[in-house]
Design a protein around this motif. Structure first.
Motif, mmCIF file in Angstrom:
data_model
loop_
_atom_site.group_PDB
_atom_site.id
_atom_site.type_symbol
_atom_site.label_atom_id
_atom_site.label_comp_id
_atom_site.label_asym_id
_atom_site.label_seq_id
_atom_site.Cartn_x
_atom_site.Cartn_y
_atom_site.Cartn_z
ATOM 1 N N VAL A 64 0.984 -1.213 0.494
ATOM 2 C CA VAL A 64 -0.219 0.289 0.446
ATOM 3 C C VAL A 64 0.830 1.201 -0.039
ATOM 4 O O VAL A 64 1.280 1.641 1.583
ATOM 5 C CB VAL A 64 -0.866 0.260 1.069
ATOM 6 N N LYS A 65 0.910 1.784 -1.578
ATOM 7 C CA LYS A 65 1.953 3.567 -1.239
ATOM 8 C C LYS A 65 0.937 4.386 -0.918
ATOM 9 O O LYS A 65 -0.506 4.509 -1.165
ATOM 10 C CB LYS A 65 2.510 3.482 -2.645
ATOM 11 N N VAL A 66 1.535 5.533 0.499
ATOM 12 C CA VAL A 66 0.402 6.337 0.468
ATOM 13 C C VAL A 66 1.299 7.682 -0.216
ATOM 14 O O VAL A 66 2.408 7.927 0.108
ATOM 15 C CB VAL A 66 0.012 6.290 2.138
ATOM 16 N N GLY A 67 0.114 8.524 -0.258
ATOM 17 C CA GLY A 67 1.367 10.568 -0.817
ATOM 18 C C GLY A 67 0.412 11.281 -0.320
ATOM 19 O O GLY A 67 -0.615 11.196 -0.146
ATOM 20 N N ILE A 68 1.431 12.312 0.543
ATOM 21 C CA ILE A 68 0.429 13.121 1.891
ATOM 22 C C ILE A 68 1.794 14.076 1.543
ATOM 23 O O ILE A 68 2.848 13.756 1.022
ATOM 24 C CB ILE A 68 0.141 12.421 2.780
ATOM 25 N N GLU A 69 1.438 15.061 1.581
ATOM 26 C CA GLU A 69 1.993 15.988 1.769
ATOM 27 C C GLU A 69 2.638 17.021 3.416
ATOM 28 O O GLU A 69 3.226 18.480 3.353
ATOM 29 C CB GLU A 69 1.180 17.516 0.926
ATOM 30 N N ASP A 99 -0.398 20.621 -12.998
ATOM 31 C CA ASP A 99 -1.373 21.145 -14.136
ATOM 32 C C ASP A 99 -1.180 20.182 -15.764
ATOM 33 O O ASP A 99 -1.333 20.239 -16.765
ATOM 34 C CB ASP A 99 0.336 21.781 -14.871
ATOM 35 N N ARG A 100 -0.401 18.687 -15.006
ATOM 36 C CA ARG A 100 -0.979 17.852 -15.947
ATOM 37 C C ARG A 100 -2.183 17.037 -16.284
ATOM 38 O O ARG A 100 -2.481 16.324 -17.547
ATOM 39 C CB ARG A 100 0.489 16.439 -15.196
ATOM 40 N N HIS A 101 -2.869 16.875 -15.098
ATOM 41 C CA HIS A 101 -4.382 16.815 -15.236
ATOM 42 C C HIS A 101 -4.994 18.183 -15.629
ATOM 43 O O HIS A 101 -6.368 17.654 -16.273
ATOM 44 C CB HIS A 101 -4.874 16.451 -13.984
ATOM 45 N N SER A 102 -4.989 19.197 -15.029
ATOM 46 C CA SER A 102 -5.588 20.339 -15.357
ATOM 47 C C SER A 102 -4.918 21.428 -16.086
ATOM 48 O O SER A 102 -4.236 21.736 -15.136
ATOM 49 C CB SER A 102 -6.617 20.408 -15.291
ATOM 50 N N THR A 103 -5.116 22.102 -17.271
ATOM 51 C CA THR A 103 -4.706 23.066 -17.685
ATOM 52 C C THR A 103 -5.603 24.711 -17.102
ATOM 53 O O THR A 103 -4.984 25.951 -16.852
ATOM 54 C CB THR A 103 -4.137 23.529 -18.644
ATOM 55 N N SER A 104 -6.293 24.253 -16.239
ATOM 56 C CA SER A 104 -7.416 25.331 -16.009
ATOM 57 C C SER A 104 -7.638 25.705 -14.892
ATOM 58 O O SER A 104 -7.113 27.384 -14.857
ATOM 59 C CB SER A 104 -9.205 24.419 -16.141
ATOM 60 N N GLY A 105 -6.720 25.078 -13.885
ATOM 61 C CA GLY A 105 -6.290 26.040 -12.843
ATOM 62 C C GLY A 105 -7.340 25.867 -11.788
ATOM 63 O O GLY A 105 -7.172 26.083 -10.775
ATOM 64 N N ALA A 106 -8.242 25.133 -12.678
ATOM 65 C CA ALA A 106 -9.259 24.229 -11.275
ATOM 66 C C ALA A 106 -8.330 23.576 -9.521
ATOM 67 O O ALA A 106 -7.347 22.686 -10.451
ATOM 68 C CB ALA A 106 -10.008 23.530 -11.826
ATOM 69 N N LYS A 107 -8.655 23.723 -8.488
ATOM 70 C CA LYS A 107 -8.582 23.224 -7.552
ATOM 71 C C LYS A 107 -9.299 22.560 -6.950
ATOM 72 O O LYS A 107 -9.762 23.552 -6.638
ATOM 73 C CB LYS A 107 -6.925 23.971 -7.083
ATOM 74 N N SER A 108 -8.806 21.598 -6.274
ATOM 75 C CA SER A 108 -10.213 20.919 -5.037
ATOM 76 C C SER A 108 -8.826 20.077 -4.480
ATOM 77 O O SER A 108 -8.671 19.457 -4.419
ATOM 78 C CB SER A 108 -11.462 20.342 -5.303
ATOM 79 N N ASP A 112 -6.565 16.893 -5.707
ATOM 80 C CA ASP A 112 -4.874 17.111 -5.348
ATOM 81 C C ASP A 112 -5.257 15.746 -4.363
ATOM 82 O O ASP A 112 -3.944 14.840 -4.918
ATOM 83 C CB ASP A 112 -4.579 18.121 -4.138
ATOM 84 N N ALA A 113 -5.942 15.183 -3.805
ATOM 85 C CA ALA A 113 -5.674 13.999 -3.393
ATOM 86 C C ALA A 113 -5.832 12.732 -4.575
ATOM 87 O O ALA A 113 -5.176 11.547 -4.323
ATOM 88 C CB ALA A 113 -7.106 13.188 -2.633
ATOM 89 N N HIS A 114 -6.691 12.692 -6.012
ATOM 90 C CA HIS A 114 -6.462 12.205 -6.633
ATOM 91 C C HIS A 114 -4.802 12.215 -7.320
ATOM 92 O O HIS A 114 -4.395 11.359 -8.054
ATOM 93 C CB HIS A 114 -7.125 12.904 -7.821
ATOM 94 N N VAL A 115 -4.412 13.326 -7.744
ATOM 95 C CA VAL A 115 -3.408 13.502 -7.896
ATOM 96 C C VAL A 115 -1.573 13.524 -6.858
ATOM 97 O O VAL A 115 -1.060 12.407 -7.543
ATOM 98 C CB VAL A 115 -3.183 15.303 -8.450
ATOM 99 N N LEU A 116 -2.107 12.945 -5.616
ATOM 100 C CA LEU A 116 -1.035 12.709 -4.879
ATOM 101 C C LEU A 116 -1.449 11.044 -5.539
ATOM 102 O O LEU A 116 -0.184 10.322 -5.559
ATOM 103 C CB LEU A 116 -1.527 13.143 -3.502
ATOM 104 N N ALA A 117 -2.424 10.742 -5.387
ATOM 105 C CA ALA A 117 -2.485 9.217 -5.849
ATOM 106 C C ALA A 117 -1.682 8.148 -7.137
ATOM 107 O O ALA A 117 -1.260 7.804 -7.100
ATOM 108 C CB ALA A 117 -3.647 8.346 -5.905
ATOM 109 N N GLU A 118 -1.771 9.235 -8.158
ATOM 110 C CA GLU A 118 -1.538 9.013 -9.124
ATOM 111 C C GLU A 118 0.077 9.162 -9.352
ATOM 112 O O GLU A 118 0.806 8.912 -9.911
ATOM 113 C CB GLU A 118 -1.475 10.276 -10.597
ATOM 114 N N ILE A 119 1.015 10.370 -8.682
ATOM 115 C CA ILE A 119 1.925 10.390 -8.309
ATOM 116 C C ILE A 119 2.229 9.463 -7.657
ATOM 117 O O ILE A 119 3.483 8.366 -8.120
ATOM 118 C CB ILE A 119 2.379 11.575 -7.508
ATOM 119 N N VAL A 120 2.508 8.629 -6.784
ATOM 120 C CA VAL A 120 2.359 7.252 -6.066
ATOM 121 C C VAL A 120 2.915 6.487 -6.623
ATOM 122 O O VAL A 120 2.967 5.373 -6.565
ATOM 123 C CB VAL A 120 2.212 7.209 -4.997
ATOM 124 N N ARG A 121 1.377 6.009 -7.964
ATOM 125 C CA ARG A 121 1.381 5.183 -8.701
ATOM 126 C C ARG A 121 2.859 4.693 -9.979
ATOM 127 O O ARG A 121 3.336 4.603 -10.457
ATOM 128 C CB ARG A 121 0.051 4.616 -9.540
#
Length: 412
Positions: A64-69, A99-108, A112-121
């Motif tokens: 189990v790989k966990v990404g957290i800031e 920015d790799r997932h969205s270039t609109s500047g949207a943030k939630s 961010d949890a999805h981005v962290l999961a993708e980074i560790v994946r």
């Protein structure tokens, strides 16, 4: 494997569980505390493959790989205790990866949890897992950081006191070389304005110097006495009184901070003396108990955290970075670093100049090459960090001849 992105806030965590194929398995908002961590364990357990049942529990948890800031706090400690592999991702990296997932500047938070999961994946090989230091090392880091913060805070108040005295009582700056010395604080508390200072007797001044264990008490008392009685320009009475109140307040704050620094310094020394690597750190030239505890606490003692001396130097911020593009190549100091550690290494390098002939020769050689003082200290610190890494790796104490053998050969 299972990959978990954890976007934390003060009172909750947005988590997302992702499979090896990148498919989102679950997303939840969990509360901070025991209930939240239990819910996270239960959520992960829902998606554990059946073949994991044949694995050792620790080996299964490591999948189990966990990404957290963040790399600290009770939540991270609980994740590490469960033997998950936790990656502390720098918020700047998360921002760039978003920015790799969205270039609109949207943030939630969920995003961010999805981005962290993708980074560790996908990119966990480029990030460092949270190393589990010994509890003694973690405790030492906490008290050493607090001790350093109090010293920095005292320095700020001393500078404020100096600025205040310059406005209405410049003679005090001439009389007292160090405003945070015990005799200066005692006399300024008793006489925070020029009028009261001029009425101080030589006996009172000499008594303060004796309590501070100063040498040549009579001579120094005479100098301070005459300096405080010299004619000088004065502020109006009301303004002088206001400045005196401010000075008295700063003096009390500095005195309290000095007492707390001394008390906390004893705790730092106690923790350092009980650590298994204390002798190795203390053997390094320029490292005393307090500075050694700071550096040990910041580096940590988890086995395998630094794969080589270069990794330790990079973390210390002493190794340079290179920017190259086309025919242009520039070597710069590393500014993205652990600033507490880099400050301690700078002091270490400065102290080593008096305790190590090799360090002094190295520094002088850098200066002869027209390298500035700070850059030469940084290069010396880089060298000292490498020497420390070698001593820790081989479990040997510092040896002046061995440490500088290669450099002495080149110099010859």
């Amino acid at each position: 494997m299972l990959f978990v992105g954890d976007d934390w806030a003060e009172d909750h965590h947005d988590v997302e569980v992702v499979g090896e194929d990148g498919r989102r398995l679950a997303a939840r908002r969990l509360p901070e505390g025991p209930g939240g961590i239990a819910a996270l364990h239960a959520l992960i357990a829902r998606f554990v493959p059946e073949e994991w049942a044949e694995l050792d529990p620790l080996a299964a948890a490591a999948r189990v790989k966990v990404g957290i800031e963040t790399d600290r706090g009770p939540w991270v400690a609980a994740l590490s205790a469960a033997r998950y592999e936790v990656f502390a991702i720098n918020p700047m990296s998360v921002s760039r990866y978003r920015d790799r997932h969205s270039t609109s500047g949207a943030k939630s938070d969920a995003g961010d949890a999805h981005v962290l999961a993708e980074i560790v994946r996908l990119d966990r090989a480029h990030h460092r897992p949270v190393a589990v230091d010994s509890t003694l090392s973690q405790a030492m880091k906490l008290v050493a950081r607090s001790h350093q913060s109090l010293i920095w805070e005292r320095t700020r108040h001393v500078l404020r006191l100096r600025s205040t005295l310059r406005e209405y009582f410049p003679a005090a700056l001439v009389a007292f070389e160090d405003l945070d010395s015990s005799e200066a604080l005692e006399l300024l508390a008793a006489a925070p304005d020029p009028d009261r200072a001029a009425r101080l007797s030589k006996a009172r001044i000499a008594a303060a110097l004796r309590r501070a264990h100063r040498r040549k008490v009579a001579e120094r008392a005479e100098i301070i006495y005459s300096t405080l009685r010299d004619a000088a320009l004065r502020q109006p009475d009301a303004i002088q009184a206001a400045f005196a109140v401010i000075t008295a307040s700063e003096v009390r704050l500095i005195s309290v901070l000095t007492g707390e620094i001394d008390s906390l310094g004893e705790v730092v020394a106690e923790h350092f003396g009980r650590h298994r690597d204390a002798d190795i750190y203390a053997s390094q030239p320029g490292l005393g108990v307090t500075l050694g505890a700071r550096i040990l606490g910041e580096f940590g003692d988890a086995p395998g955290r630094y794969v080589d001396a270069r990794a330790r130097r990079n973390y210390a911020g002493t190794s340079p970075i290179t920017k190259a593009s086309g025919t242009k190549r520039v070597v710069l100091a590393r500014y993205a670093r652990n600033r507490r550690l880099s400050d301690a290494v700078r002091q270490w390098a400065l102290g080593s100049l008096r305790g190590s002939p090799g360090a002094r020769t190295y520094y002088d050689t850098m200066r002869d090459r027209k390298i500035g003082h700070e850059a030469a200290l940084r290069q010396l610190g880089n060298r000292l960090v490498g020497i420390l890494h070698g001593c820790l790796k081989t479990h040997t104490l510092y040896d002046e001849t061995i440490a500088w053998a290669h450099w002495n050969t080149l110099a010859a």
